[in-house]
Design an enzyme around this catalytic site. Structure first.
Site, PDB file in Angstrom:
ATOM      1  N   HIS A  48       0.844  -1.196   0.000  1.00  0.00           N
ATOM      2  CA  HIS A  48       0.000   0.000   0.000  1.00  0.00           C
ATOM      3  C   HIS A  48       0.880   1.247   0.000  1.00  0.00           C
ATOM      4  CE1 HIS A  48       0.698  -0.763   4.374  1.00  0.00           C
ATOM      5  NE2 HIS A  48       0.982   0.525   4.313  1.00  0.00           N
TER       6      HIS A  48
HETATM    7  C1  T46 Z   1       2.458   0.533   7.064  1.00  0.00           C
HETATM    8  C2  T46 Z   1       3.318  -0.659   7.282  1.00  0.00           C
HETATM    9  C3  T46 Z   1       4.764  -0.331   7.459  1.00  0.00           C
HETATM   10  C4  T46 Z   1      -4.803  -1.182  13.311  1.00  0.00           C
HETATM   11  O1  T46 Z   1      -5.898  -1.489  13.788  1.00  0.00           O
HETATM   12  N1  T46 Z   1      -4.096  -0.144  13.835  1.00  0.00           N
HETATM   13  C5  T46 Z   1      -2.876   0.205  13.370  1.00  0.00           C
HETATM   14  O2  T46 Z   1      -2.260   1.170  13.893  1.00  0.00           O
HETATM   15  C6  T46 Z   1      -2.318  -0.542  12.289  1.00  0.00           C
HETATM   16  C7  T46 Z   1      -0.955  -0.179  11.727  1.00  0.00           C
HETATM   17  C8  T46 Z   1      -3.026  -1.580  11.766  1.00  0.00           C
HETATM   18  N2  T46 Z   1      -4.250  -1.906  12.275  1.00  0.00           N
HETATM   19  C9  T46 Z   1      -4.981  -3.061  11.737  1.00  0.00           C
HETATM   20  C10 T46 Z   1      -5.415  -2.925  10.285  1.00  0.00           C
HETATM   21  C11 T46 Z   1      -5.407  -4.351   9.800  1.00  0.00           C
HETATM   22  O3  T46 Z   1      -6.633  -4.981  10.118  1.00  0.00           O
HETATM   23  O4  T46 Z   1      -4.098  -4.176  11.770  1.00  0.00           O
HETATM   24  C12 T46 Z   1      -4.312  -5.013  10.652  1.00  0.00           C
HETATM   25  C13 T46 Z   1      -3.015  -5.226   9.901  1.00  0.00           C
HETATM   26  O5  T46 Z   1      -2.659  -4.004   9.215  1.00  0.00           O
HETATM   27  P1  T46 Z   1      -1.988  -4.005   7.781  1.00  0.00           P
HETATM   28  O6  T46 Z   1      -2.466  -5.146   6.988  1.00  0.00           O
HETATM   29  O7  T46 Z   1      -2.153  -2.628   7.182  1.00  0.00           O
HETATM   30  O8  T46 Z   1      -0.445  -4.257   8.185  1.00  0.00           O
HETATM   31  P2  T46 Z   1       0.845  -4.106   7.271  1.00  0.00           P
HETATM   32  O9  T46 Z   1       1.948  -4.762   8.019  1.00  0.00           O
HETATM   33  O10 T46 Z   1       0.599  -4.547   5.884  1.00  0.00           O
HETATM   34  O11 T46 Z   1       1.128  -2.509   7.217  1.00  0.00           O
HETATM   35  C14 T46 Z   1       1.503  -1.822   8.387  1.00  0.00           C
HETATM   36  C15 T46 Z   1       0.714  -0.520   8.529  1.00  0.00           C
HETATM   37  O12 T46 Z   1      -0.685  -0.794   8.490  1.00  0.00           O
HETATM   38  C16 T46 Z   1       1.028   0.459   7.414  1.00  0.00           C
HETATM   39  O13 T46 Z   1       0.505   1.726   7.708  1.00  0.00           O
HETATM   40  O14 T46 Z   1       2.890   1.508   6.471  1.00  0.00           O
HETATM   41  O15 T46 Z   1       2.893  -1.507   8.353  1.00  0.00           O
END
Ligand code: T46
Length: 130
Positions: A48
């Site tokens: 993303h």
């Molecule tokens: C990024 C990279 C480096 C939350 O509820 N609160 C939060 O602060 C975050 C970061 C995530 N979430 C929830 C949203 C999803 O349901 O946790 C789940 C996993 O998030 P995501 O799939 O977006 O995780 P990554 O590792 O792909 O990305 C994360 C961050 O979301 C993003 O902002 O830049 O790490």
């Protein structure tokens, strides 16, 4: 494209310490901290860009690789030192991979979690940067 921030290690014969301070060695005001750990073998995360969010990634333990893509160039940055951070501003597509088993990836962000700030479709991302 990669903006690396080096942190001063305050060390003595007891060990090492690093201090992170808003607008001092962190180039923004931190509103949120999260960390990624216990990643499974071969997993790839991210996929993303953010519309506005600024973040600083620090691998405080172990190692991982961050792919950065500004829509024109791609770069892979290995994070493996607790005294080295990677700044990721808005409109940079990023993916994280090659997590070591012991990896703890600490992320400082300048805003609260907001799913509407994410662009999770690569073609939509490309359209936003034109
Ligand atoms: C990024 C990279 C480096 C939350 O509820 N609160 C939060 O602060 C975050 C970061 C995530 N979430 C929830 C949203 C999803 O349901 O946790 C789940 C996993 O998030 P995501 O799939 O977006 O995780 P990554 O590792 O792909 O990305 C994360 C961050 O979301 C993003 O902002 O830049 O790490």
């Amino acid at each position: 494209m990669a903006e690396i921030v080096d942190f001063k290690i305050i060390g003595d014969d007891r060990g090492s310490l690093i201090s992170l301070e808003n607008l001092n060695n962190i180039p923004f005001e931190v509103k949120r901290v999260y960390y990624i750990f216990d990643t499974k073998e071969g997993v790839r995360r991210g996929f993303h860009s953010h519309k506005n969010l600024k973040q600083l990634l620090v691998c405080v333990k172990g190692s991982c690789v961050i792919l950065l893509d500004d829509g024109i160039n791609r770069e892979n940055v290995t994070l493996c030192e607790p005294n080295r951070g990677l700044f990721i501003g808005a409109n940079i597509w990023h993916e994280m991979y090659n997590f070591s088993n012991d990896c703890v990836l600490l992320v400082l962000a300048d805003d609260f979690y907001d799913e509407t700030d994410y662009i999770r479709d690569y073609n939509k991302f490309l359209k936003t940067i034109i």
